[in-house]
Scaffold this motif. Structure first.
Motif, mmCIF file in Angstrom:
data_model
loop_
_atom_site.group_PDB
_atom_site.id
_atom_site.type_symbol
_atom_site.label_atom_id
_atom_site.label_comp_id
_atom_site.label_asym_id
_atom_site.label_seq_id
_atom_site.Cartn_x
_atom_site.Cartn_y
_atom_site.Cartn_z
ATOM 1 N N SER A 190 0.815 -1.220 0.000
ATOM 2 C CA SER A 190 0.000 0.000 0.000
ATOM 3 C C SER A 190 0.848 1.270 0.000
ATOM 4 O O SER A 190 0.385 2.313 -0.437
ATOM 5 N N ILE A 191 2.092 1.198 0.497
ATOM 6 C CA ILE A 191 2.915 2.416 0.563
ATOM 7 C C ILE A 191 4.105 2.400 -0.397
ATOM 8 O O ILE A 191 4.771 3.418 -0.558
ATOM 9 N N TYR A 192 4.398 1.255 -1.036
ATOM 10 C CA TYR A 192 5.498 1.231 -2.013
ATOM 11 C C TYR A 192 5.102 2.063 -3.228
ATOM 12 O O TYR A 192 4.106 1.766 -3.901
ATOM 13 N N GLN A 193 5.850 3.124 -3.459
ATOM 14 C CA GLN A 193 5.532 4.029 -4.587
ATOM 15 C C GLN A 193 4.060 4.447 -4.585
ATOM 16 O O GLN A 193 3.409 4.522 -5.633
ATOM 17 N N ARG A 194 3.540 4.685 -3.392
ATOM 18 C CA ARG A 194 2.136 5.096 -3.163
ATOM 19 C C ARG A 194 1.111 4.022 -3.556
ATOM 20 O O ARG A 194 -0.042 4.340 -3.848
ATOM 21 N N GLY A 195 1.554 2.767 -3.549
ATOM 22 C CA GLY A 195 0.569 1.706 -3.712
ATOM 23 C C GLY A 195 0.729 0.850 -4.954
ATOM 24 O O GLY A 195 0.607 1.338 -6.070
ATOM 25 N N LEU B 64 9.368 7.991 -2.447
ATOM 26 C CA LEU B 64 9.237 6.611 -2.925
ATOM 27 C C LEU B 64 8.346 5.770 -2.022
ATOM 28 O O LEU B 64 7.913 4.689 -2.382
ATOM 29 N N GLY C 64 4.816 6.156 0.304
ATOM 30 C CA GLY C 64 3.723 7.087 0.600
ATOM 31 C C GLY C 64 2.366 6.525 0.240
ATOM 32 O O GLY C 64 2.203 5.318 0.121
#
Lengths: 345, 345
Positions: free
Chosen positions: A106-111, B143, B145
């Protein structure tokens, strides 16, 4: 068999309960797993799963590693393998692996996308479905995370053949939870059938997953009915926190938590003593713990307020209403809670 | 003046460009800010903003603190103040504060609301709108988020009165970006008007925010046209990374990045030399840096691949097509890129 789940925003995914078949992904894929599962089943998985580029990241096994440091391990592996926005993570393990892989995705490169291949009974019947992801911190369990739905859930009962007995029991606790809160007939079926039998456990998984899919499709972000799935968890989370996540498996803490919730429900007149005994007996049939010694009642009570479901300094309790129904309430008097807790003192 | 932004999933929020008016929130509110902004403007904010319970968390100032440790600081403050799922975070500062506050809000108890009160020109014209949140790590900028939209954006031009000149220029760089990629008339207006004049800057903010709102409402998750807003950023991110985020403000790196993108666009025949000069002149009018000495061309080139927009080992470039239009392409030949970079060597 396939159970479909359609979310309020009209996205949907399939939950397949069956032996894995061959799948190829035309993207970079990272499988997140731990040494235990990897030792037992990684070769089997690799026979079935292939991808344009496939790599494995092995993270330490156990709830005590469900933290931001382990998320960083997963993310760093992804950066070093230059995963892009079309890449895929695969959660291959129990609930801890699933929650962390989903959160990392969910948070890698904003998902980016991820799929769940749950290997424990608990994650097969509950944790892998519904998109709740997250980690623990010093304030409590799953307090940091995201709602991030998997693209698919692949439940292969074959993995259960290597599951330790205690973990099997922990999974059954979550099955019992589904039945007590939503389905009386299912509960009666559970009382009459042996869940160590393979055909029975498949039926129980299907029934649990169907129940969960129905609930999540109505209330993805837990603003209403989904909270009912936390039956046993309000108490269970405090128990896990007090014992530093070391004494009990999550499902075991939930088992004790259901017994506590039932005691409170009995006190406020929502359930009969005989019904609470039926739940307790069913749990004990699979050697799931049902007792716990609270050291400091006031301290235990204070811990409730760190629960995500507590709003405006009111604790949200999920209490059974007989068997097969439940109420979600934040109107329980403090005295009733304290007195109930004292019985575990 | 109010600009509305409606997202593909039909949620929407208002961006208000005006002096702050009095607002009361019937929830717990945590204001996230830094010592610089707090010193200048916290009293002013407190006069306007009140809540059931209001607390402030002050985080260190600067891009080098845009990391997971600072996110933890914010989250810990929220846990200690027992924020619940209905609580609100307020980002009070520049782009770094906004990105981090939004990210913290997106993962606190799996997501709570936040609003943006941007205090720098860069965050007022660009960063505060659109829901991109995140932090940097050793692999690059933003990177890690989430996409998490604010509930409202309150842009008060009063805060610009204390903004250092370099930061003002950095904001103008992002305004120029909007004009070059989407609006030729706006670009001509920028050439003719002095942006240090208060009425002019308000107009430029409105125009920039309108442009951004239009783009984001079509493509929230950046699967298409939104990528155009990264004009200058593909190069700029590498520059920031090479200089450890210390030499240039983000907007300054974007300024240099636009000059580099223009040089590449000139090489592949998308823009005339005269047009590239007009962009350069406009930037230099506000003393925005336009030159950079690349130490190792091959190394600089390799850095592109960590960009979130790079898929399948192809770099996605956003190149101007004349002034007021642009192309998003991953079909630029490596030789053309290398030769362009060599001119900055």
């Amino acid at each position: 068999m396939i159970v479909n789940i359609t979310l309020p925003n009209n996205t949907s995914y399939d939950i397949t309960i069956d032996r894995l078949t061959n799948i190829y992904f035309d993207t970079k894929v990272v499988v997140v797993t731990n040494p235990t599962i990897s030792g037992f089943h990684l070769e089997y998985l690799k026979e079935k799963l292939s991808a344009k580029e496939l790599s494995i990241v092995t993270i330490p096994d156990g709830e005590e590693y469900k933290n931001m440091q382990t998320i960083d391990m997963i993310l760093n592996h992804c950066f070093e393998n230059r995963l892009d926005r079309k890449s895929l993570l695969v959660a291959f393990g129990g609930g801890v692996i699933g929650d962390m892989t989903g959160f990392a995705a969910s948070i890698y490169q904003r998902g980016i996308d991820f799929i769940q291949i749950p290997t424990t009974l608990l994650s097969q019947v509950d944790a892998s479905v519904g998109g709740k992801t997250g980690i623990n911190n010093k304030y409590g369990k799953n307090l940091v995370g995201a709602f991030h739905q998997p693209k698919a859930v692949l439940i292969d009962p074959y993995f259960l053949t290597t599951l330790p007995k205690r973990e099997y029991g922990a999974g059954i606790a979550e099955i019992v939870k589904m039945a007590v809160t939503f389905n009386k007939e299912f509960f009666e079926w559970l009382e009459q059938n042996d869940l160590t039998n393979e055909e029975n456990i498949k039926q129980a998984i299907r029934k649990s997953v169907e129940t969960k899919a129905l609930v999540v499709s109505q209330d993805e972000k837990e603003t209403g009915i989904r909270a009912a799935l936390n039956y046993g968890h309000t108490f269970g989370h405090v128990i896990e926190n007090e014992t530093n996540y070391k004494t009990y498996l999550h499902g075991e803490a939930v088992g004790i938590g259901m017994v506590m919730a039932n005691a409170l429900a009995l006190k406020v007149g929502l359930i009969s003593e005989q019904e609470t005994l039926r739940v307790k007996n069913l749990l004990e049939k699979y050697e799931i713990p049902t007792s716990y010694k609270i050291k400091d009642v006031q301290d235990f009570y204070e811990h409730f307020f760190l629960d995500k479901k507590s709003l405006d300094n009111k604790i949200k309790f999920i209490l059974p209403k007989g068997i097969g129904d439940c109420v979600i309430t934040n109107e329980i008097k403090k005295d009733d809670v304290i007195e109930t807790l004292k019985a575990f003192n």
